[in-house]
Scaffold this active site. Structure first.
Site, PDB file in Angstrom:
ATOM      1  N   PRO A   1       0.795  -1.230   0.000  1.00 52.88           N
ATOM      2  CA  PRO A   1       0.000   0.000   0.000  1.00 52.88           C
ATOM      3  C   PRO A   1       0.824   1.274   0.000  1.00 52.88           C
ATOM      4  O   PRO A   1       1.832   1.366   0.697  1.00 52.88           O
ATOM      5  CB  PRO A   1      -0.821  -0.110   1.298  1.00 52.88           C
ATOM      6  CG  PRO A   1      -0.111  -1.112   2.131  1.00 52.88           C
ATOM      7  CD  PRO A   1       0.531  -2.060   1.178  1.00 52.88           C
ATOM      8  N   ASN A   2       0.338   2.208  -0.780  1.00 52.83           N
ATOM      9  CA  ASN A   2       0.869   3.579  -0.879  1.00 52.83           C
ATOM     10  C   ASN A   2       2.193   3.683  -1.626  1.00 52.83           C
ATOM     11  O   ASN A   2       2.685   4.794  -1.848  1.00 52.83           O
ATOM     12  CB  ASN A   2       0.978   4.233   0.521  1.00 52.83           C
ATOM     13  CG  ASN A   2      -0.368   4.315   1.203  1.00 52.83           C
ATOM     14  OD1 ASN A   2      -1.319   4.827   0.609  1.00 52.83           O
ATOM     15  ND2 ASN A   2      -0.496   3.767   2.397  1.00 52.83           N
TER      16      ASN A   2
ATOM     17  N   ARG B   1       5.100  11.109  -2.322  1.00 60.67           N
ATOM     18  CA  ARG B   1       4.779  10.767  -0.939  1.00 60.67           C
ATOM     19  C   ARG B   1       5.994  11.021  -0.033  1.00 60.67           C
ATOM     20  O   ARG B   1       7.030  10.358  -0.192  1.00 60.67           O
ATOM     21  CB  ARG B   1       4.426   9.278  -0.893  1.00 60.67           C
ATOM     22  CG  ARG B   1       4.191   8.747   0.482  1.00 60.67           C
ATOM     23  CD  ARG B   1       4.199   7.215   0.474  1.00 60.67           C
ATOM     24  NE  ARG B   1       3.884   6.715   1.787  1.00 60.67           N
ATOM     25  CZ  ARG B   1       4.122   5.476   2.177  1.00 60.67           C
ATOM     26  NH1 ARG B   1       4.681   4.597   1.343  1.00 60.67           N
ATOM     27  NH2 ARG B   1       3.818   5.089   3.388  1.00 60.67           N
TER      28      ARG B   1
ATOM     29  N   TYR C   1      11.136   9.032   1.619  1.00 58.92           N
ATOM     30  CA  TYR C   1      11.193   7.986   0.585  1.00 58.92           C
ATOM     31  C   TYR C   1      11.922   8.406  -0.695  1.00 58.92           C
ATOM     32  O   TYR C   1      12.078   7.596  -1.602  1.00 58.92           O
ATOM     33  CB  TYR C   1       9.762   7.532   0.241  1.00 58.92           C
ATOM     34  CG  TYR C   1       9.039   6.936   1.431  1.00 58.92           C
ATOM     35  CD1 TYR C   1       9.473   5.746   2.010  1.00 58.92           C
ATOM     36  CD2 TYR C   1       7.936   7.574   1.998  1.00 58.92           C
ATOM     37  CE1 TYR C   1       8.824   5.210   3.114  1.00 58.92           C
ATOM     38  CE2 TYR C   1       7.274   7.042   3.099  1.00 58.92           C
ATOM     39  CZ  TYR C   1       7.732   5.858   3.652  1.00 58.92           C
ATOM     40  OH  TYR C   1       7.094   5.317   4.753  1.00 58.92           O
TER      41      TYR C   1
ATOM     42  N   ASN D   1       8.156  -5.291  -0.454  1.00 61.56           N
ATOM     43  CA  ASN D   1       7.982  -4.112   0.390  1.00 61.56           C
ATOM     44  C   ASN D   1       6.494  -4.030   0.689  1.00 61.56           C
ATOM     45  O   ASN D   1       5.705  -3.564  -0.132  1.00 61.56           O
ATOM     46  CB  ASN D   1       8.466  -2.834  -0.303  1.00 61.56           C
ATOM     47  CG  ASN D   1       8.378  -1.630   0.645  1.00 61.56           C
ATOM     48  OD1 ASN D   1       7.768  -1.705   1.707  1.00 61.56           O
ATOM     49  ND2 ASN D   1       8.979  -0.517   0.243  1.00 61.56           N
TER      50      ASN D   1
ATOM     51  N   ALA E   1       2.874  -0.543   5.092  1.00 61.10           N
ATOM     52  CA  ALA E   1       2.335  -0.586   6.455  1.00 61.10           C
ATOM     53  C   ALA E   1       1.832  -1.974   6.859  1.00 61.10           C
ATOM     54  O   ALA E   1       1.761  -2.278   8.058  1.00 61.10           O
ATOM     55  CB  ALA E   1       1.213   0.439   6.599  1.00 61.10           C
TER      56      ALA E   1
ATOM     57  N   GLU F   1      12.404  -9.232   2.801  1.00 62.44           N
ATOM     58  CA  GLU F   1      11.596  -8.098   3.269  1.00 62.44           C
ATOM     59  C   GLU F   1      12.404  -6.832   3.062  1.00 62.44           C
ATOM     60  O   GLU F   1      13.561  -6.743   3.481  1.00 62.44           O
ATOM     61  CB  GLU F   1      11.288  -8.293   4.764  1.00 62.44           C
ATOM     62  CG  GLU F   1      10.583  -7.085   5.384  1.00 62.44           C
ATOM     63  CD  GLU F   1      10.426  -7.218   6.902  1.00 62.44           C
ATOM     64  OE1 GLU F   1      10.558  -8.334   7.444  1.00 62.44           O
ATOM     65  OE2 GLU F   1      10.195  -6.169   7.528  1.00 62.44           O
TER      66      GLU F   1
ATOM     67  N   HIS G   1      12.544  -2.442   3.007  1.00 59.71           N
ATOM     68  CA  HIS G   1      11.991  -1.115   3.313  1.00 59.71           C
ATOM     69  C   HIS G   1      12.933  -0.060   2.756  1.00 59.71           C
ATOM     70  O   HIS G   1      14.158  -0.167   2.920  1.00 59.71           O
ATOM     71  CB  HIS G   1      11.813  -0.932   4.817  1.00 59.71           C
ATOM     72  CG  HIS G   1      10.937  -1.986   5.399  1.00 59.71           C
ATOM     73  ND1 HIS G   1       9.574  -1.993   5.199  1.00 59.71           N
ATOM     74  CD2 HIS G   1      11.234  -3.112   6.094  1.00 59.71           C
ATOM     75  CE1 HIS G   1       9.074  -3.066   5.780  1.00 59.71           C
ATOM     76  NE2 HIS G   1      10.057  -3.765   6.319  1.00 59.71           N
TER      77      HIS G   1
ATOM     78  N   ARG H   1      12.637   5.186  12.927  1.00 54.57           N
ATOM     79  CA  ARG H   1      11.390   5.950  12.821  1.00 54.57           C
ATOM     80  C   ARG H   1      10.469   5.673  14.025  1.00 54.57           C
ATOM     81  O   ARG H   1      10.954   5.251  15.078  1.00 54.57           O
ATOM     82  CB  ARG H   1      10.728   5.621  11.478  1.00 54.57           C
ATOM     83  CG  ARG H   1      11.623   6.016  10.290  1.00 54.57           C
ATOM     84  CD  ARG H   1      10.962   5.732   8.958  1.00 54.57           C
ATOM     85  NE  ARG H   1       9.749   6.527   8.785  1.00 54.57           N
ATOM     86  CZ  ARG H   1       8.826   6.261   7.843  1.00 54.57           C
ATOM     87  NH1 ARG H   1       9.006   5.233   7.000  1.00 54.57           N
ATOM     88  NH2 ARG H   1       7.757   7.021   7.741  1.00 54.57           N
TER      89      ARG H   1
END
Ligand code: DQA
Length: 149
Positions: free
Chosen positions: A10-11, A18, A23, A79, A82, A103, A105, A112
């Site tokens: 998502p996103n 964004r 990012y 990725n 969320a 995985e 990111h 964060r």
């Protein structure tokens, strides 16, 4: 020629606009171009996808497990956005599919907010990468290629 599935949650379709301070300014199409190049370097074919829907990601992971079992795919770079921090369903899909999965990111999630420090995916993943920006994608593909060699 074997395939690598690069799966975005998502996103991530909003990359480029964004939160660029977090990012970066490269778009998802730019990321795909980086992945095409990395796959070509390693003699691999790219399957690049994005979905905002958890079930679509579950289906893609199950499909990847079947492709790996059939010998046509070496693994997945995921990725999950969320969903990383919320999804038991993705954890179960990775385990159930028996697929080799990295995985990934873009940001260093551990630097964060506290809610980003826990991942449901990490215990089911072969490896975890975070904080390399979008350059993490080609690095993860290189890692999968190395593992498969
Ligand atoms: C992300 C980190 C997640 O915490 C966040 O929800 C994302 C992107 C990253 O690539 O840094 O959507 O996975």
């Amino acid at each position: 020629m074997k395939t690598v599935l690069v799966l975005n949650g998502p996103n991530l379709n909003l990359l480029g606009t964004r939160e660029p301070a977090v990012y970066g300014s490269q778009t998802l199409a730019d990321v795909e171009a980086l992945c095409v190049k990395a796959c070509a370097t390693h003699g691999l074919k790219l399957d690049f996808r994005q979905s905002n829907h958890e079930g679509v990601l579950v289906d893609a992971i199950q499909e990847a497990g079947r492709a790996q079992a059939a010998g046509t795919l070496i693994g997945v770079v995921l990725n999950a956005g969320a969903y990383t921090h919320t999804s038991v369903a993705l954890h179960d899909a990775i385990k159930g599919a028996g697929v080799t999965l990295i995985e990934l990111h873009i940001s260093n999630v551990h630097a964060r907010e506290a809610f980003r420090h826990h991942s449901y995916l990490s215990p089911a993943a072969k490896a975890v990468m975070a904080g390399f920006g979008v350059k993490g994608y080609p690095l993860a593909i290189a890692g999968l290629a190395e593992m498969a060699a």
